[in-house]
Enzyme design. Sequence first.
Site, PDB file in Angstrom:
ATOM      1  N   HIS A 184      30.582  35.286  75.555  1.00 16.51           N
ATOM      2  CA  HIS A 184      30.993  34.110  75.408  1.00 16.51           C
ATOM      3  C   HIS A 184      31.049  33.765  73.936  1.00 16.51           C
ATOM      4  O   HIS A 184      30.926  34.689  73.212  1.00 16.51           O
ATOM      5  CB  HIS A 184      29.587  33.129  75.822  1.00 16.51           C
ATOM      6  CG  HIS A 184      28.380  33.386  75.122  1.00 16.51           C
ATOM      7  ND1 HIS A 184      28.017  32.816  73.908  1.00 16.51           N
ATOM      8  CD2 HIS A 184      27.251  34.060  75.767  1.00 16.51           C
ATOM      9  CE1 HIS A 184      26.841  33.309  73.651  1.00 16.51           C
ATOM     10  NE2 HIS A 184      26.259  33.786  74.895  1.00 16.51           N
ATOM     11  N   CYS A 190      22.968  38.037  75.646  1.00 17.01           N
ATOM     12  CA  CYS A 190      24.202  37.934  75.971  1.00 17.01           C
ATOM     13  C   CYS A 190      25.164  38.517  74.645  1.00 17.01           C
ATOM     14  O   CYS A 190      24.634  39.106  73.815  1.00 17.01           O
ATOM     15  CB  CYS A 190      24.583  36.615  76.131  1.00 17.01           C
ATOM     16  SG  CYS A 190      24.309  35.814  77.968  1.00 17.01           S
TER      17      CYS A 190
END
Length: 254
Positions: free
Chosen positions: A185, A201
């Site tokens: 992301h 992440c």
Amino acid sequence: MTTIRKFFGLGIIIMIILGLFTGKSYAEMADNGSILKEYLSSGYNDNILEQRNTLLRFQAENNLSVDGIIGDITNEALAEENKKIIDIIPEEIMKKEWFIVINKTKKILTVYNNGEIYKKYPVALGKDSTPTPDHKFTIINKLKNPYWGGMGGKFKPIRGGASDNPLGKRWLGLSTEKYRGYGIHGNSAPFSIGRYISAGCIRMINEDVEELFEYIPIKTDVWIGTEKALEEWGIKQYIEYEKKEEICSVLQLI
């Protein structure tokens, strides 16, 4: 003399083949390398995001450790023209139209297209307390302006598209058969790229993940691992510098 001429001719052919093989990569690298040199000549400023991102992208494209530091290794890659970016990959990757490998040691996300390097991006990864796992994932969803839930109630949720949303404006979710909640992301802390700082992440420069989002399809394989883990899976990524001494010696004999 005939043998020497044949050897020299063969050397030229090999150089041409190498030029064809690496030409695309050098063309893609040329902009960041030349821009970074301009920044250095006028006084590089790590506090200017555009300059730092250029350095991070240059390091990623050259299979260097993405750390945002202009040291001897980065300076060598900037100065040396006779270099090759080498990625050794297994047949499984060569057979896929799209494939992503994330090198945790170097903090590089590499996109392969039909077995060839398509593009390399700098990333940020999980900190020691929440490391990004070594695992073979698959992209299962893609979202624009994703909602951030606040990590299970630890923080106040943030609406999608907000400037302070930690996910940025793009999310590529990873498969959940073993690990849940991981994805690739954007970010709301642009100076975090190139560090081990996330909750696990994979963070990217916002412009980079928006670009990746446009062409990478759902079901793309994403292999994430340290260099040791990647080597066990048949992957090696490094930079190599060519030497001219042998060719020069041949020229002198002719």
